[in-house]
Scaffold this active site. Structure first.
Site, short mmCIF file in Angstrom:
data_model
loop_
_atom_site.label_atom_id
_atom_site.label_comp_id
_atom_site.label_asym_id
_atom_site.label_seq_id
_atom_site.Cartn_x
_atom_site.Cartn_y
_atom_site.Cartn_z
N HIS A 144 0.81 -0.98 0.08
CA HIS A 144 -0.04 -0.04 0.06
C HIS A 144 0.67 1.26 0.09
O HIS A 144 1.95 1.17 0.27
CB HIS A 144 -0.84 0.15 1.11
N LYS A 148 -0.64 5.13 4.41
CA LYS A 148 -1.39 4.06 5.21
C LYS A 148 -0.98 3.72 6.55
O LYS A 148 0.41 3.54 6.95
CB LYS A 148 -1.63 2.54 4.46
N1 LIG Z 1 -12.65 -1.00 3.11
C1 LIG Z 1 -12.24 -0.44 2.14
O1 LIG Z 1 -12.55 -0.89 0.90
C2 LIG Z 1 -11.17 0.57 2.30
C3 LIG Z 1 -10.53 0.84 3.48
N2 LIG Z 1 -9.83 1.88 3.67
C4 LIG Z 1 -9.74 2.28 5.03
O2 LIG Z 1 -10.45 3.48 5.12
C5 LIG Z 1 -9.61 4.39 6.01
C6 LIG Z 1 -9.37 5.65 5.69
O3 LIG Z 1 -8.30 5.59 4.67
P1 LIG Z 1 -7.80 6.98 3.82
O4 LIG Z 1 -9.09 7.71 3.27
O5 LIG Z 1 -6.81 6.46 2.84
O6 LIG Z 1 -7.26 7.91 5.04
P2 LIG Z 1 -7.11 9.30 5.30
O7 LIG Z 1 -6.14 9.69 6.23
O8 LIG Z 1 -6.95 10.04 3.94
O9 LIG Z 1 -8.71 9.74 5.62
C7 LIG Z 1 -9.04 9.55 6.94
C8 LIG Z 1 -10.05 11.05 7.37
O10 LIG Z 1 -10.72 10.86 8.45
C9 LIG Z 1 -10.55 11.92 9.20
N3 LIG Z 1 -10.67 11.75 10.49
C10 LIG Z 1 -9.88 11.85 11.66
N4 LIG Z 1 -10.80 11.60 12.79
C11 LIG Z 1 -12.08 11.68 12.57
C12 LIG Z 1 -13.13 11.69 13.15
N5 LIG Z 1 -13.18 11.73 14.61
N6 LIG Z 1 -14.08 11.64 12.75
C13 LIG Z 1 -14.35 11.79 11.28
N7 LIG Z 1 -13.35 11.99 10.54
C14 LIG Z 1 -12.10 11.91 11.03
C15 LIG Z 1 -9.27 12.49 8.89
O11 LIG Z 1 -9.06 14.07 9.14
P3 LIG Z 1 -7.57 14.41 9.41
O12 LIG Z 1 -6.71 14.12 8.25
O13 LIG Z 1 -7.98 16.00 9.37
O14 LIG Z 1 -7.41 14.05 10.62
C16 LIG Z 1 -9.22 12.10 7.54
O15 LIG Z 1 -9.55 13.16 6.34
C17 LIG Z 1 -8.48 3.51 6.72
O16 LIG Z 1 -8.62 2.67 7.67
C18 LIG Z 1 -8.17 2.70 5.28
O17 LIG Z 1 -7.75 1.49 5.78
C19 LIG Z 1 -9.36 2.59 2.76
C20 LIG Z 1 -9.57 2.18 1.30
C21 LIG Z 1 -10.30 1.23 1.09
O1 LIG Z 2 -5.77 2.17 3.38
C1 LIG Z 2 -6.14 1.80 2.14
O2 LIG Z 2 -5.81 2.43 1.05
C2 LIG Z 2 -6.78 0.51 1.94
N1 LIG Z 2 -7.25 -0.24 2.92
C3 LIG Z 2 -7.91 -1.45 2.86
C4 LIG Z 2 -7.23 -2.45 3.85
O3 LIG Z 2 -6.67 -2.12 4.97
O4 LIG Z 2 -7.31 -3.77 3.36
C5 LIG Z 2 -8.57 -1.83 1.60
C6 LIG Z 2 -7.58 -1.49 0.43
O5 LIG Z 2 -6.61 -2.52 0.28
C7 LIG Z 2 -6.98 -0.04 0.86
#
Ligand SMILES: NC(=O)C1=CN([C@@H]2O[C@H](COP(=O)(O)OP(=O)(O)OC[C@H]3O[C@@H](n4cnc5c(N)ncnc54)[C@H](OP(=O)(O)O)[C@@H]3O)[C@@H](O)[C@H]2O)C=CC1
Ligand SMILES: O=C(O)C1=N[C@H](C(=O)O)C[C@H](O)C1
Length: 257
Positions: A144, A148
């Site tokens: 990744h 991450k």
């Molecule tokens: N299930 C799936 O298919 C996938 C899952 N994921 C998961 O999704 C999550 C997010 O990934 P990603 O978008 O890359 O991460 P990012 O760090 O880009 O985004 C997370 C966001 O959440 C915000 N945040 C922090 N605290 C809070 C809160 N208390 N309430 C609401 N928002 C908050 C952050 O704000 P700030 O930066 O201001 O702190 C940031 O904007 C990870 O756990 C990742 O592993 C990712 C891709 C696919």
């Molecule tokens: O953080 C990510 O980007 C992703 N997180 C998910 C995971 O932890 O499996 C899904 C995807 O691989 C992208």
């Protein structure tokens, strides 16, 4: 029907992808964004303002991609407002997991560690493969982007759980030192570099052969599309705990020998 969505973590990489994907669809509309900064506008609020805003904006489903540790208070807000919750956040802590469990007694909850249909297919392919070669050595690898936080990925953990449904599976995270691989070991390896959206591979080897099953996400749009499909599906569900298998459908035929 148009599903009215709140996006939690709206300014993150996935929150942005979800908002962009929703803007291209006519079955859903983002009516509320939740981000730590808020912006004073009624449609972009802080987590502290979220509970009132879910009611005020008449939200049908919350879609969450935020951070571990932030999911329990979100789940409480969903229960307080009777709002279904789709969450893709990974690396959840015990409080997050407990909150999702108790919330699912009050509202529909769907947590998926990967919303890609290809990953759903990969998990089913692994399940079918293990029916034939469960005793082969198994190593799971994931790669990744450098931003991450959690390792191993939620998807790698889910793949490990699929292995554990078939055989004893003791995860070994990376390897060093001088010792032989134990029979029950399953290597789990995490790499972090650049902007890679998500790659997963399962290596199975023994008996003069090696087999690999793998998946590569080419854009975050794949996760966003799956999360929106799940949200549209969850809007009409009864209270309970659901998976992407429920939302996307189970395999319809058995593997033929
Ligand atoms: N299930 C799936 O298919 C996938 C899952 N994921 C998961 O999704 C999550 C997010 O990934 P990603 O978008 O890359 O991460 P990012 O760090 O880009 O985004 C997370 C966001 O959440 C915000 N945040 C922090 N605290 C809070 C809160 N208390 N309430 C609401 N928002 C908050 C952050 O704000 P700030 O930066 O201001 O702190 C940031 O904007 C990870 O756990 C990742 O592993 C990712 C891709 C696919
Ligand atoms: O953080 C990510 O980007 C992703 N997180 C998910 C995971 O932890 O499996 C899904 C995807 O691989 C992208």
């Amino acid at each position: 029907m148009v599903t009215r969505l709140a996006v939690n973590g709206a300014n993150g990489r996935m929150g942005t992808a979800v908002r962009e994907a929703a803007a291209e669809r006519d079955d859903c509309s983002v009516v509320l964004a939740v981000t730590p900064g808020g912006d004073g506008d009624g449609s972009v609020v802080t987590p502290e303002e979220r509970r009132d805003a879910l009611d005020a904006r008449d939200v049908d489903v919350v879609v969450d991609f935020s951070v571990a540790g932030a999911v329990s208070s979100l789940a409480e807000d969903c229960v307080a407002t009777g709002t279904p919750l789709v969450t893709g956040t990974t690396g959840l802590d015990a409080a997050d997991r407990d909150s999702l469990g108790s919330a699912s007694g009050e509202v529909p909850v769907l947590h998926a560690r990967n919303f890609s249909r290809g990953i759903v297919a990969l998990r089913h392919a692994l399940d079918a493969t293990l029916d034939v070669v469960a005793e082969y050595d198994i190593e799971i690898s994931e790669t990744h982007h450098r931003e991450k936080r959690d390792a191993p990925s939620g998807t790698a953990t889910a793949l490990l759980e699929t292995v554990a449904e078939h055989r004893e599976a003791d995860p070994v995270h990376g390897r060093d030192g001088t010792h032989l691989r134990e029979e029950t070991e399953v290597g789990v390896h995490s790499r972090r570099a650049g902007h890679i959206h998500g790659e997963h591979e399962i290596l199975l080897a023994d008996n003069d052969e090696a087999l690999t099953l793998g998946h590569r996400a080419e854009d975050r749009g794949v996760f966003a599309a799956g999360a929106l499909d799940a949200a549209a599906w969850l809007a009409d569900r009864d209270t309970g705990r659901y998976t992407v298998d429920d939302a996307f459908g189970q395999p319809t035929h058995d593997i033929q020998q």
